[in-house]
Scaffold this motif. Structure first.
Motif, mmCIF file in Angstrom:
data_model
loop_
_atom_site.group_PDB
_atom_site.id
_atom_site.type_symbol
_atom_site.label_atom_id
_atom_site.label_comp_id
_atom_site.label_asym_id
_atom_site.label_seq_id
_atom_site.Cartn_x
_atom_site.Cartn_y
_atom_site.Cartn_z
ATOM 1 N N VAL A 1 0.842 -1.199 0.000
ATOM 2 C CA VAL A 1 0.000 0.000 0.000
ATOM 3 C C VAL A 1 0.880 1.253 0.000
ATOM 4 C CG1 VAL A 1 -1.768 1.285 1.274
ATOM 5 C CG2 VAL A 1 -1.872 -1.215 1.172
ATOM 6 N N SER A 2 2.067 1.131 0.642
ATOM 7 C CA SER A 2 2.984 2.268 0.749
ATOM 8 C C SER A 2 3.753 2.535 -0.533
ATOM 9 C CB SER A 2 3.989 2.021 1.886
ATOM 10 O OG SER A 2 3.336 1.800 3.112
ATOM 11 N N GLY A 3 3.622 1.642 -1.518
ATOM 12 C CA GLY A 3 4.297 1.858 -2.787
ATOM 13 C C GLY A 3 5.639 1.148 -2.920
ATOM 14 N N PHE A 4 6.020 0.361 -1.911
ATOM 15 C CA PHE A 4 7.237 -0.458 -2.026
ATOM 16 C C PHE A 4 6.858 -1.718 -2.809
ATOM 17 C CE2 PHE A 4 8.060 2.314 1.463
ATOM 18 C CZ PHE A 4 9.433 2.486 1.517
ATOM 19 N N ASP A 5 6.969 -1.633 -4.116
ATOM 20 C CA ASP A 5 6.319 -2.645 -4.946
ATOM 21 C C ASP A 5 7.024 -3.997 -4.943
ATOM 22 O OD1 ASP A 5 8.473 -1.590 -6.375
ATOM 23 O OD2 ASP A 5 7.565 -2.095 -8.296
ATOM 24 N N ARG A 6 8.260 -4.061 -4.432
ATOM 25 C CA ARG A 6 8.953 -5.351 -4.344
ATOM 26 C C ARG A 6 9.713 -5.402 -3.023
ATOM 27 N NH1 ARG A 6 10.809 -7.916 -10.060
ATOM 28 N NH2 ARG A 6 8.750 -7.762 -11.038
ATOM 29 N N TYR A 7 9.207 -6.201 -2.111
ATOM 30 C CA TYR A 7 9.772 -6.318 -0.755
ATOM 31 C C TYR A 7 10.259 -7.730 -0.530
ATOM 32 C CZ TYR A 7 8.802 -8.426 3.837
ATOM 33 O OH TYR A 7 8.830 -9.220 4.957
ATOM 34 N N PHE A 8 11.350 -7.853 0.241
ATOM 35 C CA PHE A 8 11.711 -9.165 0.777
ATOM 36 C C PHE A 8 12.377 -8.974 2.125
ATOM 37 C CE2 PHE A 8 16.008 -8.277 -0.534
ATOM 38 C CZ PHE A 8 16.827 -9.130 0.211
ATOM 39 N N GLN A 9 12.448 -10.061 2.867
ATOM 40 C CA GLN A 9 13.083 -10.045 4.173
ATOM 41 C C GLN A 9 13.440 -11.483 4.544
ATOM 42 O OE1 GLN A 9 12.072 -8.381 8.697
ATOM 43 N NE2 GLN A 9 10.462 -8.551 7.205
ATOM 44 N N MET B 1 4.989 -8.637 -3.840
ATOM 45 C CA MET B 1 5.120 -7.888 -5.087
ATOM 46 C C MET B 1 3.790 -7.220 -5.425
ATOM 47 S SD MET B 1 6.918 -10.986 -7.257
ATOM 48 C CE MET B 1 7.329 -10.027 -8.720
ATOM 49 N N SER B 2 3.869 -6.031 -6.017
ATOM 50 C CA SER B 2 2.669 -5.325 -6.479
ATOM 51 C C SER B 2 2.559 -5.378 -7.996
ATOM 52 C CB SER B 2 2.719 -3.854 -6.039
ATOM 53 O OG SER B 2 2.607 -3.742 -4.646
ATOM 54 N N PHE B 3 1.337 -5.185 -8.468
ATOM 55 C CA PHE B 3 1.030 -5.155 -9.901
ATOM 56 C C PHE B 3 1.491 -6.440 -10.590
ATOM 57 C CE2 PHE B 3 1.841 -0.675 -8.608
ATOM 58 C CZ PHE B 3 0.522 -0.239 -8.665
ATOM 59 N N VAL B 4 1.138 -7.566 -9.997
ATOM 60 C CA VAL B 4 1.511 -8.878 -10.548
ATOM 61 C C VAL B 4 0.302 -9.794 -10.490
ATOM 62 C CG1 VAL B 4 3.970 -8.753 -9.971
ATOM 63 C CG2 VAL B 4 2.347 -9.627 -8.265
#
Length: 585
Positions: A206-214, A239-242
């Motif tokens: 939602v914050s716009g970090f379209d690709r996160y990992f940890q 991931m966003s927009f996938v």
């Protein structure tokens, strides 16, 4: 400087050099005739030290006094060995010491610190810091490091950002049991340790970090087994927009990359298998596809023959064990006892031997003639010399029992080769599962999993038939990772909560911050989490994840080294406003 070389790097090219090494005494061998060999070990390998009485009597005597696991520093000359050891990289050379310094002595270790140790699991876990000195355990942690390092490298190139999420979070009782942490500053209130970063990674989308990992620690208060620990590590991604295919391609790519760069193995494209087919043909949602032996339903071939056991069963299923028709009565009894174990729960086992000349010998030939048994064999693709094994009962239970039998036969027939890796995606899971006692539905994955679009209209009319946009990666019968497309529409999320029996007030209390966030433009998003511990254990060929974790818990969830969990002082309890009243028998 304590050392200018490690114990694993010197070769014949270094002959004639004076070097300084530091490490632990692995073992010493007194050969007589004034010769003693001492192996010095560090993380990188082993180097042989050679003490010759006729060259330096004082050093020879010092070398004879060295005990196992003493920490020493030596300086000496590298020379070619007369008797070489081809099993270690330093096997062509030895060092003749000119100076030796004992940095620390050691008590006799409670077990032998070698690959083939005499220490059992309990003693090794109690002295885990000694167990970690063994090559076999250390190499697992080195492998773990490489997998984590290569994962970060791969995802970084795809523009993923590693973001840390909180460890002290709110409790989410819809999942597994939480570990809870009392808050001193908020008496009577509790944090929970995260079962996963699920909510926070969705908020990052939602914050716009379209690709996160940890690469993150997670905690679940569950009963333990070989592939479970109360705290475990995930490679957590979002991931966003996938769409689903984007996610599968991305993480199939990561897995292939890890196999190639760490194991040197080229892995082919992963086949896709629906949950329904996985259960039908393997009796499991994490099928081991290294070998065939699929489940075959034969209910229609067994009815109306006066065999009440089959006639009254919802399901009759079989597996064909190739080349096992010569199994003895003792072996068949062993298999029967295996499936009747409480953890499997079958009531019995029926067999058919396909013998030479097209003759069938069965434990139920009192009820079924040769023509009947031939039809079973044809359905199971059983040939001469094969053995058909049959279990009946309620469909889901019997399929799972046949699955356990199939895996046992795979073990007995050496079909589960740890050097073979069979990877696949299992897709189209049920979205919900019903607890008949409570009379309500629960999310099979979690409440934020999106239904398959064409099934959304069934949520209120036939929720048990709704499929999830969820997927699991399975390797050799192990669920290595799993994820789903997420619900990002507030109305659909409310509908999902309603099906799960949440009131609006309860949903708002537990997940209001996420639902409120969705009001501000949540993108379509999806994610997946790998079990790092499981992935490492597969790569290492281990049966348990414990030996790829530096400091694991035992089967009771205890750390026997630090004696945790433990009782805490009453003063601490008072600060936390906690009263402990445990009644002991």
């Amino acid at each position: 400087m304590f050392r200018d070389h490690t114990c694993g790097e010197l070769t014949i090219a270094d002959a004639g050099k004076e070097v300084t090494l530091a490490g632990w005494v692995q073992k010493s061998r007194k050969l007589g005739g004034g010769i003693t060999f001492v192996d010095i070990r560090d993380r990188y390998g082993i180097t042989q030290l050679a003490f010759y009485k006729d060259q330096n009597a004082d050093l020879y005597e010092e070398g004879n006094k060295l005990g196992r696991e003493w920490v020493i520093q030596i300086t000496g000359m590298v020379q070619e060995r007369s008797s070489k050891n081809k099993n270690i990289p330093t096997g062509d050379i030895e060092i003749v010491p000119s100076a030796i310094k004992v940095l620390n002595t050691s008590e006799v270790p409670p077990f032998t610190i070698e690959d083939e140790t005499d220490g059992g699991d309990d003693i090794r876990m109690k002295y885990r810091y000694l167990d970690l000195r063994r090559n076999s355990v250390r190499s697992n942690l080195e492998l773990r490091h490489k997998i984590a390092f290569e994962t970060r490298s791969y995802l970084d190139k795809l523009n993923f950002l590693e973001v840390e999420t909180p460890i002290l979070v709110g409790s989410t009782p819809e999942g597994a049991r939480d570990f809870v942490v009392p808050s001193r500053m908020n008496p009577g209130e509790f944090y929970a340790l995260p079962q996963s970063p699920q909510l926070f990674k969705q908020l990052l989308m939602v914050s716009g970090f379209d690709r996160y990992f940890q690469i993150v620690k997670c905690f679940r208060d569950e009963d333990l087994r070989a592939d479970r620990q109360p705290e475990f590590t995930q490679i957590d991604c979002e991931m966003s927009f996938v769409n689903q295919e984007d996610v599968l391609q991305t993480f199939e790519g990561l897995t292939k990359y890890l196999f190639k760069n760490i194991k040197g193995i080229e892995v082919s494209d992963f086949p896709r298998m629906t949950y329904a087919d996985a259960m039908k043909y393997y009796g499991s949602d994490k099928p081991d596809t290294r070998f065939e032996m699929k489940l075959v339903e034969i209910k229609d071939l067994t009815t109306n023959k006066d065999f009440v056991v089959f006639d009254s069963s919802e399901y009759v299923g079989a597996i064909c064990a190739k080349g096992c028709a010569e199994y003895t009565r003792k072996q068949l009894d062993e298999l029967t006892n295996f499936v009747k174990r409480p953890q499997i729960g079958a009531k019995g086992l029926v067999y058919v031997k396909c013998e030479n000349g097209g003759v069938y010998k069965s434990s139920v030939d009192k009820f079924y003639n040769q023509e009947d048994l031939a039809k079973w064999a044809e359905r199971c693709d059983a040939k001469e010399g094969d053995l058909i094994l049959i279990i009946c009962g309620e469909t889901e239970k019997a399929q799972k029992q046949l699955c356990e039998l199939r895996l046992e036969m795979g073990e007995r027939l050496n079909l589960k080769d740890k050097n073979v890796f069979s990877c696949l995606w299992v897709v189209d899971f049920p979205l919900l599962e019903k607890d008949e006692e409570l009379g309500r539905f629960f999310a099979k994955h979690h409440p934020f999993t999106s239904p398959v679009p064409e099934d959304i209209e069934k949520l209120e009319t036939a929720p048990e038939t709704v499929r999830a946009s969820a997927y699991d990666m399975v390797i050799n019968g192990v669920e290595v990772g799993g994820g789903s497309l997420r619900i990002y529409n507030s109305d659909l999320q409310k509908k999902m909560f309603k099906v799960l029996g949440f009131t609006e007030e309860k949903a708002q209390a537990q997940f209001g911050f996420l639902m409120n966030a969705f009001k501000y433009g949540a993108p379509p998003h999806a994610g997946l989490a790998f079990g790092l511990d499981r992935l490492v254990s597969l790569f290492a060929g281990l049966d348990s994840i414990r030996d790829c974790i530096a400091f694991p818990k035992n089967n009771s969830g205890r750390d026997v080294m630090t004696d945790a969990p433990s009782v805490i002082e009453q003063e601490q309890l008072d600060e936390l406003c906690l009263k402990i009243d445990i009644k002991k028998d």
